[in-house]
Enzyme design. Structure first.
Site, short mmCIF file in Angstrom:
data_model
loop_
_atom_site.label_atom_id
_atom_site.label_comp_id
_atom_site.label_asym_id
_atom_site.label_seq_id
_atom_site.Cartn_x
_atom_site.Cartn_y
_atom_site.Cartn_z
N GLU A 1 -1.03 5.05 -5.65
CA GLU A 1 -0.24 4.76 -6.87
C GLU A 1 -1.04 5.06 -8.15
O GLU A 1 -2.15 4.54 -8.34
CB GLU A 1 0.17 3.28 -6.85
CG GLU A 1 1.12 2.91 -7.99
CD GLU A 1 1.62 1.46 -7.89
OE1 GLU A 1 1.71 0.91 -6.78
OE2 GLU A 1 1.91 0.90 -8.96
N LYS B 1 2.35 -8.72 -6.04
CA LYS B 1 2.19 -7.33 -5.59
C LYS B 1 1.21 -6.61 -6.51
O LYS B 1 0.37 -5.82 -6.08
CB LYS B 1 3.56 -6.64 -5.58
CG LYS B 1 3.58 -5.24 -4.99
CD LYS B 1 3.32 -4.14 -5.99
CE LYS B 1 3.41 -2.76 -5.36
NZ LYS B 1 2.94 -1.69 -6.24
N ASP C 1 -8.89 -4.83 7.36
CA ASP C 1 -7.51 -4.98 7.83
C ASP C 1 -6.65 -5.53 6.68
O ASP C 1 -6.64 -6.73 6.42
CB ASP C 1 -7.53 -5.94 9.03
CG ASP C 1 -6.17 -6.21 9.61
OD1 ASP C 1 -5.16 -5.91 8.95
OD2 ASP C 1 -6.11 -6.77 10.72
N HIS D 1 1.90 4.43 -17.77
CA HIS D 1 2.12 5.02 -16.46
C HIS D 1 2.51 6.49 -16.61
O HIS D 1 1.98 7.36 -15.94
CB HIS D 1 3.22 4.23 -15.76
CG HIS D 1 3.39 4.60 -14.33
ND1 HIS D 1 2.47 4.26 -13.37
CD2 HIS D 1 4.36 5.28 -13.70
CE1 HIS D 1 2.86 4.72 -12.21
NE2 HIS D 1 4.00 5.34 -12.39
#
Ligand code: MEV
Length: 431
Positions: free
Chosen positions: A82, A269, A285, A383
């Protein structure tokens, strides 16, 4: 001390960034080879790691710069697809370092193994029987994995819980044994699973019940890492917004996440945007870390924000993030995947505890980066500016043309490869 402030890194070519890092971090020759290799994880190695291998799956690996954590500098390897994440983390780290950086700490690294026992004739007698034999059970567990005791860790405690005691259903009543293991620098899944499997026959004998599950719990709430930062408002100032406005906006945004699971999931998130890329880059992991982190965010009975943001007595913005961190720096892919070895080298080969602390510091920075953007210009402006560079490169722009094309795309509010190609052709014709 190796610095993580590398002015101009962003504008270097990938080749030059590699050379800079290899030199600055005095990477061993083998690691430099991996850094420059087009196939660091060989298909043959991959074929031994999982089943039915048909190839490998590379991700961009960037460096989160400017991180000052407990007065130590870190360039943080982040593997992520991302755009904006690495830039945002580095930007906030730069702000935070002017305010002393991040402070972190960690608890002991105790991981939990669970043994489920059903059908005990007397639950309370069974519980007591296990507690009475605690010392012997810990001996059996440690004998099953002697190398961890040799490293200074091992099984060191045990607990018994009774679940659904008043239930009428024969399926829901159960006894659950918790085995507490200091896994040192290992994540510990193999250690724990070996130990709880070894304990099962003794547990059945002591309880008169039947053992079903014997497995590690990913709710690693005895293996926590915590990061804090305190940032004076003037460092938060951004175009059109005073530092106090940004500070108060961040706190409002936190309150929103703390009160509403729809927002909390997105807020969290954004935190994991900072943590997962390090977990991945170091061969850990990420599913285990994600599962534990989200469960911890619901530890008070409702799902809320992983971070807290408040204003302290000096008017500074104070942030805090505490999470379970079931990661390791030995064993598993951390030592098999060449890029994970490289990432650990760049981080200065930290202990698992130190690595966990770096991860939560980056998670906290990432959260502030997202909230600062959200309460000011919104995330799309930054962005799109970053995304436009990749679009310009995808269209074939090189050197100084990258920024010229990228800027034009943003001005035109059309950030797509077709438009970038048109601009490039136009520029060539003009020249
Ligand atoms: C995007 O990957 C992450 C954010 O949505 C996080 C947030 O909303 O806090 C920007």
């Amino acid at each position: 001390m190796k610095t993580s402030r590398i002015p101009g890194f962003y504008n270097m070519t990938v080749e030059d960034r590699r050379k800079t890092i290899a030199k600055l971090y005095a990477l061993p020759e083998e690691q430099v080879d991996y850094l420059f290799s087009t196939e660091p994880l060989k298909t043959g190695t991959a074929d031994k790691m999982i089943e039915n291998v048909i190839g490998t799956f590379p991700l961009p690996l960037g460096l989160g710069l400017n991180f000052l954590i407990n007065d130590k500098d870190y360039a943080v390897p982040m593997a992520i697809e991302e755009a904006s994440v690495v830039a945002s983390a580095s930007y906030i780290a730069k702000i935070a370092r002017s305010a002393g950086g991040f402070k972190t700490e960690a608890t002991e690294r105790i991981m939990i193994g669970q043994i489920q026992v059903v059908g005990c004739p007397d639950m309370h007698a069974a519980k007591q029987a296990i507690l009475n034999e605690k010392a012997e059970l810990l001996e059996v567990a440690n004998a099953a994995y002697p190398s961890i005791a040799a490293r200074g860790g091992g099984a060191e405690g045990l607990d018994v819980r009774i679940l659904n005691e008043s239930s009428e259903s024969t399926f829901s009543q159960m006894l659950v044994v918790h085995l507490y293991v200091d896994t040192c620098d290992a994540m510990g899944a193999n250690i724990i699973n070996t130990m709880v499997e070894a304990l099962a026959p003794t547990v059945e004998k002591l309880t008169g019940g039947k053992v079903y599950l014997r497995i590690l719990s990913n709710y690693a709430d005895r293996c926590l890492a915590r990061a804090t930062c305190s940032i004076p408002p003037h460092l938060l100032e951004s175009e059109g917004f005073s530092g106090e406005e940004v500070r108060d906006g961040v706190i409002q945004a936190y309150q929103f996440a703390a009160s509403d699971p729809y927002r909390a999931v997105t807020h969290n998130k954004g935190i994991m945007n900072g943590i997962d890329p390090i977990v991945i880059a170091t061969g850990n992991d990420w599913r285990a870390v994600e599962a534990g982190a989200h469960a911890y965010a619901a530890r008070n009975g409702h799902y809320g924000s992983m971070t807290t943001w408040s204003v302290d007595e000096k008017g500074n913005l104070r942030g805090e993030l505490e999470l379970p961190m079931s990661i390791g720096t030995v064993g598993g892919a951390t030592r098999v995947h060449p890029m994970a070895k490289l990432a650990l080298d760049i981080l200065g080969n930290p202990s698992a505890s130190e690595l966990a602390q770096v991860m939560v510091a980056v998670g906290l920075a990432q959260n502030l980066g997202a909230l600062k953007a959200l309460v000011t210009d919104g995330i799309q402006k930054g962005h799109m500016a970053l995304h436009s560079r990749s679009v310009a490169i995808a269209a074939g722009a090189t050197g100084e043309m990258i920024d010229i094309v990228a800027e034009k795309l943003v001005q035109l509010k059309e950030v797509r490869v077709g438009k970038a190609e048109e601009i490039l052709v136009g520029c060539k014709n003009d020249c």
